[in-house]
Scaffold this motif. Sequence first.
Motif, short mmCIF file in Angstrom:
data_model
loop_
_atom_site.label_atom_id
_atom_site.label_comp_id
_atom_site.label_asym_id
_atom_site.label_seq_id
_atom_site.Cartn_x
_atom_site.Cartn_y
_atom_site.Cartn_z
N UNK A 187 -9.66 0.42 10.64
CA UNK A 187 -9.35 1.71 10.04
C UNK A 187 -8.27 2.41 10.82
N UNK A 239 2.19 1.83 -3.37
CA UNK A 239 1.12 2.30 -4.24
C UNK A 239 0.85 3.79 -4.00
N UNK A 240 0.85 4.18 -2.72
CA UNK A 240 0.60 5.58 -2.39
C UNK A 240 1.73 6.46 -2.90
N UNK A 253 0.84 -1.20 0.00
CA UNK A 253 0.00 0.00 0.00
C UNK A 253 0.88 1.25 0.00
N UNK A 291 2.95 15.31 8.68
CA UNK A 291 2.90 16.37 7.67
C UNK A 291 2.90 17.77 8.29
N UNK A 343 9.56 14.27 1.41
CA UNK A 343 8.67 14.56 2.54
C UNK A 343 7.51 13.57 2.55
N UNK A 344 6.92 13.32 1.37
CA UNK A 344 5.81 12.38 1.30
C UNK A 344 6.27 10.98 1.70
N UNK A 404 -6.80 8.12 10.67
CA UNK A 404 -7.53 9.17 9.97
C UNK A 404 -9.01 9.21 10.29
N UNK A 405 -9.55 8.06 10.61
CA UNK A 405 -10.99 8.02 10.85
C UNK A 405 -11.36 8.50 12.24
N UNK A 435 6.37 10.84 5.38
CA UNK A 435 5.02 10.69 5.92
C UNK A 435 4.56 9.24 5.81
N UNK A 436 4.78 8.65 4.64
CA UNK A 436 4.34 7.26 4.45
C UNK A 436 5.10 6.31 5.36
N UNK A 485 0.96 12.75 -8.85
CA UNK A 485 0.43 14.09 -8.57
C UNK A 485 1.51 15.13 -8.82
N UNK A 514 3.56 5.90 -5.43
CA UNK A 514 3.36 5.99 -6.86
C UNK A 514 2.36 7.10 -7.17
N UNK A 515 1.27 7.12 -6.39
CA UNK A 515 0.26 8.17 -6.55
C UNK A 515 0.86 9.54 -6.32
N UNK A 516 1.67 9.65 -5.27
CA UNK A 516 2.31 10.93 -4.94
C UNK A 516 3.15 11.39 -6.12
#
Lengths: 328, 297, 366
Positions: free
Chosen positions: A322, A22-23, A19, A254, A295-296, A325-326, A299-300, A30, A25-27
């Motif tokens: 969860x 994957x995140x 995960x 962050x 930085x990201x 965050x929740x 965070x991860x 963006x 990769x998303x970063x």
Amino acid sequence: MKLSALRPVTLVLSRELALTALLLLGVSFVVFVILFLAPGDPFSVLLEGQMPSHEARAGVREALGVPRTWYVQYVSWLGNLLRGNFGTSIRTGLPVFGEIVRVGLSTLYLTLGSMLVTLLIAVPIALHSSVRGATPLNRPFTLLAYLVSSLPVFWLGYVAIYLFSHKLGVFPLVSAASASADRAWLYSLLPICVLGIGNGTVSEVVRYLREELSRVMAEDYIRTARAKGASVWRHAFKEGLLIPMTEIIASKIPFILGGAVIVEQVFNWPGMGRMAWQAAQDRDFPAIMGIVMIAATLVRLGSLLQRVVYVAVNPRASKQRRGAGWAE
Amino acid sequence: MTRYSQIAGEGRDASDLPVWRSADTLDLAYIGYGLLIVALVLVSYVLGVFNWLPHDPEQIRFDLLNAPPGSAGHLLGTDFLGRDILSRLIVAIQAYFLPGLVAIVISLMVGTTLGALAGYRGGEVEVLVTYVNNLVDSFPRLVLILLVIAAFKADIYYIMIIVGVTGVPVVASLVAGKIAFLRQKHFIEAALVLGLPSHVIVLKHILWYHCGPLLVIRATIGMGEAILIETSLSYLGFGVQEPMPSWGNMVQAGANYFFQGKFWPSTAPALAILLTILGFHLLGDGLNSILEDRGGK
Amino acid sequence: MTGAPLLEIENLRTYFYARSKQAFIRAVDGVTLSIARGETLGVVGESGSGKSVTALSITGLVSAGPGVISGTIAFRADGVEHNLLQDLEQYVRLKERDGRIVEVSKDEPGWRKAVERLMAPVRGKEIAMIFQSPKSALNPFARVGDQITEAIRLHTRAKNPGEAKERALHWLERVKIDSPRLRFDNHPYGLSGGMCQRAVIAMALASEPSLLIADEPTTGLDATIQSEIVGLLAELKAEFGIATLLISHDIRAISRLADNVAVMYGGTVVEHGPAPDVLAPGFAPKHPYTTALLASIPSVQNVRDKGYLTVVEGEVPDAVDLPRGCRFYARCNRVTDDIRDKCAHHEPELKEVTPGHHVRCWLSAE
């Protein structure tokens, strides 16, 4: 530890690791999109460094075989990132990655130290109010936490420098870079405390810890522990303190990194934050892009670490729950 | 000593008292203070729009540089160019109000939509929304803004769009969490059994009746965040630019005179920030404890 | 049953406060009970009658305010008499109007500190508790065996880990958990509800207490598991004879296990006597509530006699607004015109009708 108990843990962790990848990769995507959309074609800068004219750039593109389509650009850029090639800083002409690693350590030192300070303030307040119930000190402490969280951090920095360095002379007024090695740690104490107090997360940390701790204290198993005369803390520690503490800190990384940008500026601290500021000033795309990616990643990694703690102490963790965050 | 007292008039029906009667006095004080701050912000905005100010905020007076509070009709003193600090504080709300609203609207609209989708649909939609949330949460807000500034030479509205987007995950989590809670209480099944269509359940029963207070609280906190972010950016030199005042660039400009012992040019706006953010925090906290935690006590 | 009782509760009041109504919830309002050594006292009553709060008050585990506000609890174990509510008065100030408490001021931190001090030598060691919903009563983060070992090391002479573990395994075996060595290493989430309750019982017994408080030990379990647990408790009673306060609304469990029975209603005891007398449907001097309660149990006898089950008409009185007279007055079907006025306005005393059998009713007071 039995082997049977370990297996689901590794399973969960490998999923978390996937995960995280994957995140990230998303970063990267963006970041790519932002740079792709930016005027002034930062990609020619990213890929080839500074080139005098459009024709020259185009020529170099042709010569190097750099493709025009965005997804091929993305893939080749990502490939460079994965090889640790973040490009060359426009301002200094040095490889960005090496520079970030050099300043990143001092930022890490600053942020980890300030996290400790935040916890040192927040944990006692949360403990006091959730364990003792309604005491006269409860509300003033909470109010104090709110006050502290509402302060603009750089103003707090100025006040601290004025008070401790200018008036009292407790801390030297020189930058860490020029401070003699034996007093460097003393100098660093002031920015660490300022960031720890002023990063704006104290009140939320207090509130989250207090809520979680109160919830756990009301659990049946804590009542059982009390009924058998055992230490409540022994039983409440994992779910009531350890897990929420790692959760809230991981989710606040962050903010602390953002605060570091300011505090590094105030105290002339040679870290990633100052580098980011400089890069934004100069529109130094390779540098700012590298910093965002790093930085990201931090965070991860923080979240990953939190999941590791969660899975390690919680035998039920193989059942997905969860994350932090929740709970906000 | 904790006092518990029974209200007079025994034998009356045991229905619940109105919210404010049973609320903690301190929570009411928090809310009162928060509302006062909200009112002050609104009034300042209106004053700024119509330019009803004690002094011209841009009038430079070299005979009155960094004058202390109270001197020559300047209630909060003057700044390094002799401009009236109070007037500048009031006008500075202009810099926050509309951009702040943009940020709030974005985070509430997008956040509520994603949260409702995730909470109500569940399954793969929820997985996807969680992914988006985590993705957005991966960026330190300030660093991301610096990237956008570098890329687009962004002004305050661009910045507030980023603030709004980075505020989405919190709202989405809150809404999704609330829906999960309602689901646990079989609220949604009950509504479905009654034959209500999905959009009525989601819009009216979930969002309107149950998420209302929560979103109001979030909105006030959002305004606070917008102010703090602008302040930080102003300090870094990327926020609202002189001569247009913002609390952030006022603190920044005044800070240069801090070591000369002239505190007020930076302390006045810093206090304005402190008291305002505190007001938003306390309003949120107070509303939260009397509206949301009501069942728990 | 010789000598002073093991546990004597007198006139215990435990109140809660409904903030939204600004009124007291009189959860326990003047309870008097006693348990002799070796005796099993069953406490029955509907939900909300104050049974569980009584149990929590004994061990100082009431967490909501104001909590215990008056009464005495004497506990005699090992030849030492403990007053579990010693010096309570100094932390609590009560204001009464018309014989009703209308204001309570309580120094909560001081009181809590005092309770912890008073309870330290007793809780877990002399008084052990079994709770309802055993799955949540066990710490989900610790191994079942370790939780039992902890109790043993805290309260018995078996201090070294190896010895304590042996004892824990012995107790797991004793409560008939199959393959105890395997279960010792399990976390509670891997165990069934019945097994968890056995583990909780083992944990309570492991500290070798003189009083066992079982607060609805079968609630939240499947019906077949319920009877297994009751069977286990009966066996343990026969073997160890530990004095037990058994709280349950399962009258069959009570009738199987209890020597004496107290019936609670509206925060107070309305009937207290030997189990056979109190629980026999036909036995003459009896509180109308007990009669109604017994008639509502689904039993062969009831169904054979009447062909249907009765219900106790009406609702449990609102603990916020308890009636002034007899608490059962509004639901009572045996009020006669002679006593109607007394029933409505004056609360009857708990009166001995036959030796050892007390009833709180104007009918029996005649």
